[in-house]
Design a protein around this motif. Sequence first.
Motif, mmCIF file in Angstrom:
data_model
loop_
_atom_site.group_PDB
_atom_site.id
_atom_site.type_symbol
_atom_site.label_atom_id
_atom_site.label_comp_id
_atom_site.label_asym_id
_atom_site.label_seq_id
_atom_site.Cartn_x
_atom_site.Cartn_y
_atom_site.Cartn_z
ATOM 1 N N ILE A 178 0.700 -1.228 -0.074
ATOM 2 C CA ILE A 178 -0.007 0.047 -0.105
ATOM 3 C C ILE A 178 0.967 1.254 0.086
ATOM 4 N N LYS A 179 0.644 2.138 -0.778
ATOM 5 C CA LYS A 179 1.366 3.506 -0.796
ATOM 6 C C LYS A 179 0.216 4.444 -0.064
ATOM 7 N N MET A 180 0.690 4.925 1.148
ATOM 8 C CA MET A 180 -0.164 5.545 1.894
ATOM 9 C C MET A 180 0.195 7.233 1.794
ATOM 10 N N PRO A 181 -0.767 8.002 2.110
ATOM 11 C CA PRO A 181 -0.385 9.439 2.238
ATOM 12 C C PRO A 181 0.241 9.761 3.621
ATOM 13 N N LEU A 182 0.551 10.943 3.818
ATOM 14 C CA LEU A 182 1.313 11.042 5.259
ATOM 15 C C LEU A 182 0.375 11.515 6.005
ATOM 16 N N PRO A 183 0.176 10.731 7.365
ATOM 17 C CA PRO A 183 -0.608 10.838 8.218
ATOM 18 C C PRO A 183 -0.850 12.378 8.932
ATOM 19 N N ALA A 184 -2.039 12.738 9.040
ATOM 20 C CA ALA A 184 -2.334 13.953 9.437
ATOM 21 C C ALA A 184 -1.813 14.333 10.753
ATOM 22 N N ASN A 185 -1.623 13.522 11.791
ATOM 23 C CA ASN A 185 -1.153 13.680 12.988
ATOM 24 C C ASN A 185 0.554 13.339 12.972
ATOM 25 N N GLY A 186 0.850 13.053 11.898
ATOM 26 C CA GLY A 186 2.562 12.807 12.045
ATOM 27 C C GLY A 186 3.074 11.325 12.630
ATOM 28 N N ASP A 187 2.151 10.672 13.091
ATOM 29 C CA ASP A 187 2.283 9.365 13.681
ATOM 30 C C ASP A 187 2.700 8.263 12.827
ATOM 31 N N PHE A 188 3.600 8.103 12.271
ATOM 32 C CA PHE A 188 4.303 7.341 11.090
ATOM 33 C C PHE A 188 4.173 5.987 11.964
ATOM 34 N N GLU A 189 5.031 5.814 13.245
ATOM 35 C CA GLU A 189 5.367 4.619 14.012
ATOM 36 C C GLU A 189 3.943 3.900 14.129
ATOM 37 N N GLY A 190 2.874 4.874 14.890
ATOM 38 C CA GLY A 190 1.449 4.367 15.167
ATOM 39 C C GLY A 190 0.808 3.706 13.856
ATOM 40 N N GLU A 191 0.935 4.521 12.849
ATOM 41 C CA GLU A 191 0.074 4.008 11.712
ATOM 42 C C GLU A 191 0.695 2.693 10.993
ATOM 43 N N ILE A 192 1.935 2.471 11.129
ATOM 44 C CA ILE A 192 2.767 1.356 10.503
ATOM 45 C C ILE A 192 2.389 0.327 11.287
ATOM 46 N N ARG A 193 2.544 0.764 12.636
ATOM 47 C CA ARG A 193 2.260 -0.646 13.662
ATOM 48 C C ARG A 193 0.680 -1.143 13.481
ATOM 49 N N ALA A 194 -0.155 -0.119 13.351
ATOM 50 C CA ALA A 194 -1.385 -0.378 13.149
ATOM 51 C C ALA A 194 -2.071 -1.265 11.934
ATOM 52 N N ARG A 224 0.403 -3.128 10.233
ATOM 53 C CA ARG A 224 1.052 -4.422 10.327
ATOM 54 C C ARG A 224 0.116 -5.410 10.934
ATOM 55 N N SER A 225 -0.624 -4.918 12.023
ATOM 56 C CA SER A 225 -1.304 -5.658 12.782
ATOM 57 C C SER A 225 -2.432 -6.095 12.151
ATOM 58 N N SER A 226 -3.209 -5.207 11.392
ATOM 59 C CA SER A 226 -4.483 -5.652 10.702
ATOM 60 C C SER A 226 -4.177 -6.185 9.395
ATOM 61 N N CYS A 227 -3.041 -5.835 8.443
ATOM 62 C CA CYS A 227 -2.756 -6.515 7.326
ATOM 63 C C CYS A 227 -1.812 -7.624 7.278
ATOM 64 N N GLY A 228 -0.906 -7.902 8.316
ATOM 65 C CA GLY A 228 0.038 -9.042 8.430
ATOM 66 C C GLY A 228 1.233 -8.506 7.909
ATOM 67 N N SER A 229 2.208 -9.203 8.176
ATOM 68 C CA SER A 229 3.691 -8.724 8.029
ATOM 69 C C SER A 229 3.894 -8.776 6.630
#
Length: 298
Positions: free
Chosen positions: A165-181, A183-188
């Motif tokens: 997936i090619k994501m836009p930049l998160p509005a809140n700047g929380d890259f780590e949190g978004e990536i973690r979420a 990976r959790s929902s989509c698998g490694s």
Amino acid sequence: MTETTIFRGLSAFPLTPANAEGVVDTEAFARMLDRLVAAGVDSIAVLGSTGTYAYLDRPERSRALATAIEVIAGRVPLIAGIGAMRTSWVEELARDAERQGADGLLLAPVSYTPLTQDEVFHHFEAASAASGLPICIYNNPGTTHFSFTPELIARLSALRNIASIKMPLPANGDFEGEIRALRSSCGSGMSIGYSGDWGAAPALLAGADAWYSVVAGLLPGPALRLTRAAMAGRQAAAQAADTAFEPLWSLFRAHGSLRVMYLIAEQLGLRHGAPPLPIQPLPGSVGKAVEEALRSVG
């Protein structure tokens, strides 16, 4: 070549040089592509937003892809954009890309009538069934005006061939949190990458797998320096490379990256055609700012 290698590292998105009638200048396009291969980018994505796919008809898209396949000749992975208004057109473009020799696909949910989450799911489901090539979800609400919910992304990740997936930049700047979420929902096995070039350094430092890069389509060397430093965890070097790019990022944010890319190509002496109408070229005063920004990048 595996899905992991196709959708990892620096993916360069070049312009598609064309005349006012939308006829692709294949010689100029070949020169741009050869520069990217020589620089050592990790993949090349043609017919993305920077490649003005939405302004090219199917025969010209096919000519552009054929040129890319001939020039690249398997030296780096080639990703082909297949976004189109109708699902049947997307299926045709997916089959065309596979038959011509692309390694992967990039699909945005292009629309006029606003789409529902279910409609986009079935659009991707049809594309996934149309060819055996791995697909990158193109989440680009700035151009498609469609926002993927986390639930839809997770649902799509279970489809055959959905690999990235090619994501836009998160509005809140929380890259780590978004990536973690994600990976959790989509698998490694799902590759997670970002566009929005001015967010590349924090995204890669936070653990993103790929930078889907506009600027790398013309400035692959500096973009590679940023990518390699960030993916190796060399924070100071990555931030220094990002700082050098900041004057250019400022121009991207102010004028739109596509318009600025035409001025960069002009500064580099590349034959680039002109932005497809109704998009207008930027004035000469911006060209001076681009020249100064290129000096900063080095």
